[in-house]
Design a protein around this motif. Structure first.
Motif: not given
Length: 79
Positions: A26-31, A52-59, A63-73
């Motif tokens: 809900n907080f990170f729909p990219i997940l 992972l996010f080729p369309d994002n202009d701003k680094i 977001l990487l941390t969110a994806v990593y934590q989500y994968q661990r969970l």
């Protein structure tokens, strides 16, 4: 200060990993997207972010941390 918490979230038990996963989505729909398995050492890498996010202009390495934590969970719940 008024409490603006989500009433839908309040109705769910907060002690299960599945509910935590749903809250993260809900907080990170990219997940909802599928990403390759990240390694902890890659969390500070702009190159990995752009992969992972080729369309994002701003680094945003958060977001990487969110994806990593989500994968661990997700991995913890599948065991």
């Amino acid at each position: 200060m008024k409490n603006s918490s989500c009433t839908g979230c309040k109705s769910q038990p907060t002690d299960t990993k599945e509910n935590t996963i749903n809250m993260l989505i809900n907080f990170f729909p990219i997940l909802k997207n599928e990403y390759r398995e990240l390694k902890k050492a890659e969390l500070e890498s702009e190159k990995v972010f752009k992969e992972l996010f080729p369309d994002n202009d701003k680094i945003d390495l958060g977001l990487l941390t969110a994806v990593y934590q989500y994968q661990r969970l997700k991995n913890d719940t599948s065991k």
